[in-house]
Every structure is written in C-alpha cells, then in structure tokens.
Design an enzyme around this catalytic site. Structure first.
Site, PDB file in Angstrom:
ATOM      1  CB  SER A 165      63.082 -15.529 -57.313  1.00 44.09           C
ATOM      2  OG  SER A 165      62.176 -14.878 -56.472  1.00 44.09           O
ATOM      3  CG  HIS A 206      63.868 -18.206 -61.429  1.00 39.29           C
ATOM      4  ND1 HIS A 206      65.078 -17.716 -61.014  1.00 39.29           N
ATOM      5  CD2 HIS A 206      62.954 -17.239 -61.148  1.00 39.29           C
ATOM      6  CE1 HIS A 206      64.895 -16.502 -60.505  1.00 39.29           C
ATOM      7  NE2 HIS A 206      63.620 -16.201 -60.579  1.00 39.29           N
ATOM      8  CD  GLU A 214      68.639 -19.079 -61.972  1.00 40.54           C
ATOM      9  OE1 GLU A 214      69.800 -18.807 -61.667  1.00 40.54           O
ATOM     10  OE2 GLU A 214      67.672 -18.810 -61.216  1.00 40.54           O
ATOM     11  CG  ASN A 223      67.452 -13.991 -57.486  1.00 37.87           C
ATOM     12  OD1 ASN A 223      67.721 -12.902 -57.983  1.00 37.87           O
ATOM     13  ND2 ASN A 223      66.274 -14.563 -57.628  1.00 37.87           N
TER      14      ASN A 223
HETATM   15  N1  3HC Z   1      58.182  -8.056 -76.505  1.00 37.31           N
HETATM   16  C1  3HC Z   1      59.268  -8.391 -77.213  1.00 37.31           C
HETATM   17  N2  3HC Z   1      60.422  -7.683 -77.210  1.00 37.31           N
HETATM   18  C2  3HC Z   1      60.446  -6.559 -76.494  1.00 37.31           C
HETATM   19  C3  3HC Z   1      59.344  -6.150 -75.733  1.00 37.31           C
HETATM   20  C4  3HC Z   1      58.171  -6.949 -75.758  1.00 37.31           C
HETATM   21  N3  3HC Z   1      57.088  -6.640 -75.054  1.00 37.31           N
HETATM   22  N4  3HC Z   1      59.676  -5.008 -75.097  1.00 37.31           N
HETATM   23  C5  3HC Z   1      60.929  -4.722 -75.436  1.00 37.31           C
HETATM   24  N5  3HC Z   1      61.410  -5.648 -76.284  1.00 37.31           N
HETATM   25  C6  3HC Z   1      62.759  -5.707 -76.858  1.00 37.31           C
HETATM   26  C7  3HC Z   1      63.111  -4.435 -77.602  1.00 37.31           C
HETATM   27  O1  3HC Z   1      62.688  -4.480 -78.927  1.00 37.31           O
HETATM   28  C8  3HC Z   1      64.617  -4.444 -77.495  1.00 37.31           C
HETATM   29  O2  3HC Z   1      65.150  -5.367 -78.420  1.00 37.31           O
HETATM   30  P1  3HC Z   1      66.446  -4.989 -79.320  1.00 37.31           P
HETATM   31  O3  3HC Z   1      67.544  -4.788 -78.333  1.00 37.31           O
HETATM   32  O4  3HC Z   1      66.615  -6.186 -80.198  1.00 37.31           O
HETATM   33  O5  3HC Z   1      66.043  -3.745 -80.033  1.00 37.31           O
HETATM   34  C9  3HC Z   1      64.876  -5.033 -76.100  1.00 37.31           C
HETATM   35  O6  3HC Z   1      63.706  -5.792 -75.810  1.00 37.31           O
HETATM   36  C10 3HC Z   1      65.087  -3.970 -75.052  1.00 37.31           C
HETATM   37  O7  3HC Z   1      63.909  -3.182 -74.913  1.00 37.31           O
HETATM   38  P2  3HC Z   1      63.864  -1.592 -74.727  1.00 37.31           P
HETATM   39  O8  3HC Z   1      64.645  -0.924 -75.800  1.00 37.31           O
HETATM   40  O9  3HC Z   1      62.432  -1.213 -74.541  1.00 37.31           O
HETATM   41  O10 3HC Z   1      64.475  -1.334 -73.325  1.00 37.31           O
HETATM   42  P3  3HC Z   1      65.941  -1.034 -72.869  1.00 37.31           P
HETATM   43  O11 3HC Z   1      66.949  -1.171 -73.952  1.00 37.31           O
HETATM   44  O12 3HC Z   1      65.828   0.225 -72.120  1.00 37.31           O
HETATM   45  O13 3HC Z   1      66.161  -2.263 -71.869  1.00 37.31           O
HETATM   46  C11 3HC Z   1      65.760  -3.739 -70.108  1.00 37.31           C
HETATM   47  C12 3HC Z   1      65.267  -2.505 -70.856  1.00 37.31           C
HETATM   48  C13 3HC Z   1      65.614  -4.975 -70.980  1.00 37.31           C
HETATM   49  C14 3HC Z   1      64.851  -3.887 -68.895  1.00 37.31           C
HETATM   50  C15 3HC Z   1      67.256  -3.538 -69.721  1.00 37.31           C
HETATM   51  O14 3HC Z   1      67.411  -2.332 -69.038  1.00 37.31           O
HETATM   52  C16 3HC Z   1      67.784  -4.661 -68.878  1.00 37.31           C
HETATM   53  O15 3HC Z   1      68.160  -5.692 -69.384  1.00 37.31           O
HETATM   54  N6  3HC Z   1      67.834  -4.426 -67.557  1.00 37.31           N
HETATM   55  C17 3HC Z   1      68.228  -5.436 -66.603  1.00 37.31           C
HETATM   56  C18 3HC Z   1      67.085  -6.372 -66.375  1.00 37.31           C
HETATM   57  C19 3HC Z   1      67.444  -7.483 -65.441  1.00 37.31           C
HETATM   58  O16 3HC Z   1      68.557  -7.613 -64.951  1.00 37.31           O
HETATM   59  N7  3HC Z   1      66.442  -8.337 -65.187  1.00 37.31           N
HETATM   60  C20 3HC Z   1      66.608  -9.429 -64.258  1.00 37.31           C
HETATM   61  C21 3HC Z   1      66.076  -9.011 -62.941  1.00 37.31           C
HETATM   62  S1  3HC Z   1      66.317 -10.252 -61.731  1.00 37.31           S
HETATM   63  C22 3HC Z   1      65.042 -11.283 -61.940  1.00 37.31           C
HETATM   64  O17 3HC Z   1      64.161 -11.108 -62.732  1.00 37.31           O
HETATM   65  C23 3HC Z   1      65.052 -12.483 -61.037  1.00 37.31           C
HETATM   66  C24 3HC Z   1      63.958 -12.406 -60.033  1.00 37.31           C
HETATM   67  O18 3HC Z   1      63.941 -13.630 -59.342  1.00 37.31           O
HETATM   68  C25 3HC Z   1      64.136 -11.274 -59.035  1.00 37.31           C
END
Ligand code: 3HC
Length: 283
Positions: free
Chosen positions: A119, A140, A152, A190
């Site tokens: 990242s 990424h 990415e 990022n």
């Molecule tokens: N397999 C398939 N689908 C899944 C799953 C799995 N194991 N787990 C969950 N899902 C699906 C759910 O069914 C749901 O789908 P739907 O909207 O169609 O019903 C969706 O994923 C969301 O799941 P949840 O309902 O369990 O969870 P939330 O609605 O509470 O969302 C979250 C959780 C997706 C983590 C949300 O809060 C989010 O998007 N947060 C921000 C995450 C983010 O910004 N990530 C990027 C971080 S930065 C990064 O990674 C870069 C690195 O370099 C640092």
C-alpha cells in the site's frame, strides 16, 4: 497469457482475502505462510469468510466448497514453480519484499507475473530486485478484500503493456473495478486517505470535538460507511502509521507527517480492532 494458477505469498488479513477472491473466481490458488501455525490461521480465516459469504447469500454452499477445494497451502516459496501469477502480501517491509521478489524470480516460470499488494512501498524497487522487471506491477486490494470492489493496478515505468493488460483482465475477472496508477507513494487511495485520517487525529489532539462526534459528522454528513477514527481502528493504527511514515519519508510533505498522538498510541499497543483497543474499545 491466460492465468490459471495463482500464488499468494502471505495469508494474513489481505493475503487470505486475495486467495479467497481468486479461488471464488475459479483460479487454482496456492498460499504460502512462514510456518504451519500461521498457515492454519490463514486458511481458517478463508473458511470463515467463505461461510460468511454463504450466510449472506453471496455464494451457494456448493460454490463455497468448490472455492475451498481450489485453495491449498504451503510453507515453501519453491512450490510456486507452476504459478502464472503471484501476489505478494507479506509485511510492509521493503527489504523483506525485495528478498521475496528475488526468490520468486528464481522459482517461478519465466512467463509468470509477479505482483505486490503493497500500500505504500515502491513497486519499482521490487521490480529491480528481479531479472524480469517488465513483468512486475502492483495489484493493490482493499480491506475487506471479498467486499471492497476496487483494485489499484500500479504500473511502474518498467511494467510492459502485455503484463499490465494481463493483470488488468485478471483483476476484472475477480469482479473488481480496476483503476490504474503510477508507482507514487500512496497511489490514489492512500494518497487521499492518509492525510484525511491524520487530520482527524489532529482534530482529536486539538480538542476540536470528541472522537464520537468526528465519526458521526463524517458518517452522517458525508455518507461514509465509517467515520475516520473507526476506519483507523479498522485498518490498524500501526499499519496507518507505517504507511504515513513511508509516504512522509519519500515526499517530505507535512500532510503525511504522523501526529504524535497516533505514534504514542501505537507504542502503547493501541493498534485498533486487531489488538482490542484503538480509538475505541473492542474487548
Ligand atoms: N464474502 C462476501 N460478501 C460479504 C462477506 C464475505 N465474507 N462479508 C460481508 N459481505 C457483504 C455483505 O453481504 C454485505 O453485502 P450487501 O451490502 O450486498 O448486503 C456487505 O458485504 C457489507 O457487509 P456487512 O453488512 O457485514 O458489513 P457492514 O455493512 O457493516 O460494512 C464494511 C462493513 C464493508 C467494512 C463497511 O463498514 C465499509 O465499507 N467500511 C469502510 C472500509 C474501507 O474503507 N476499507 C478500505 C480501507 S483502506 C485499505 O484497505 C487500503 C490499505 O492499503 C490500507
């Protein structure tokens, strides 16, 4: 080139997610961890996530079983001798990544593409550690990998068109939206995310508002799924600090300079969700 066999180096949070989405897309996947204990932990994380996918109606039990049967594990990098593409997802340490790339270069077939999920580190440095820099790029993923629809694709100025086109088709085949970026610290996401999160920490430091109100403001006022401090706990304070430091080191831009509060929380063991405590308490 048609990718059939995918290798994933590292079966932590990101590596296990990458292995899972590759297996779900029909690839035969081999994941490598440093020892049996880490491997077991990684494979059981994949199993849990596939089960969650079934519980959420994202895949059928038979699709889960088929995906599971396409994944195997190893502790030997030498087992990647028939991989068409390898994604490295080990710790964010450039020396270790360069060593891994040099080793992958020796053990994988000449046609194999070598990719990093880094990242924040220079993909060009990893490419330069191999004899095939034109076949190296960044792929990424975002956390949680099975849920986040973005990849990415990081092209260094050494990455060939053929490598990029093959990797792009691979990423799209995983059902992800692909965006392309140069090999510059933070790429797209990022480079935007880190200053934003650091500013939220600075806001707490300055006593502008409570953490709960900062998170509620962003969540409800900007319609983000999580506020910045909840997201920081989710990504990990140590990971974010590492990314910020790597970006600051290269760019010397004060926007990437980590606020003292973040550094002190990491020293104190407040890593976020993974350690049970960060800005919020998960214990
Ligand atoms: N397999 C398939 N689908 C899944 C799953 C799995 N194991 N787990 C969950 N899902 C699906 C759910 O069914 C749901 O789908 P739907 O909207 O169609 O019903 C969706 O994923 C969301 O799941 P949840 O309902 O369990 O969870 P939330 O609605 O509470 O969302 C979250 C959780 C997706 C983590 C949300 O809060 C989010 O998007 N947060 C921000 C995450 C983010 O910004 N990530 C990027 C971080 S930065 C990064 O990674 C870069 C690195 O370099 C640092």
């Amino acid at each position: 080139m048609k990718i059939k066999r995918v290798g994933v180096v590292g079966c932590g949070l990101m590596g296990s997610g990458i292995a899972e989405v590759c297996a779900r897309a029909g690839y035969s996947v081999l994941v490598r961890e440093v020892d049996d204990q880490f491997l077991e932990r990684g494979l059981s994380r994949i199993k849990k996530s596939l089960d969650k996918g079934v519980a959420r109606g994202k895949l059928s039990p038979s699709e889960r079983d088929a995906a599971q049967s396409r994944i195997s594990g190893t502790t030997e990098l030498g087992d990647f001798s028939d991989a068409d593409l390898v994604v490295e997802a080990i710790v964010e340490n450039l020396e270790q990544k360069k060593e891994t790339f040099a080793m992958l270069d020796r053990v994988t077939p000449a046609h194999a593409i070598l990719a990093s999920n880094t990242s924040s580190l220079s993909v060009t440095d990893m490419a330069a550690a191999t004899e095939r820099p034109d076949q190296v790029l960044g792929i990424h993923f975002f956390n949680p990998v099975p849920v986040m629809p973005l990849i990415e694709m990081v092209r260094t100025f050494l990455t060939s068109d053929a490598t990029y086109q093959t990797a792009r088709a691979f990423g799209e085949g995983l059902g992800k939206q692909v965006v392309v970026t140069k090999d510059r610290p933070g790429f797209i996401v990022n480079a935007l995310l880190v200053p934003y999160i650091l500013d939220a920490v600075r806001m707490v430091e300055a006593g502008v508002a409570t953490k709960e109100d900062i998170d509620a403001a962003v969540k409800l006022g900007l319609n983000h799924p999580m506020g910045p401090l909840t997201l920081l706990d989710f990504v990990g304070l140590d990971t974010t600090l590492f990314i910020a430091d790597a970006m600051y080191e290269e760019l010397k831009d004060p926007r990437y300079a980590a606020p003292p509060l973040l550094r002190r929380m990491v020293v104190a063991g407040y890593m976020g969700r993974k350690s049970g405590r960060g800005f919020y308490d998960y214990r």
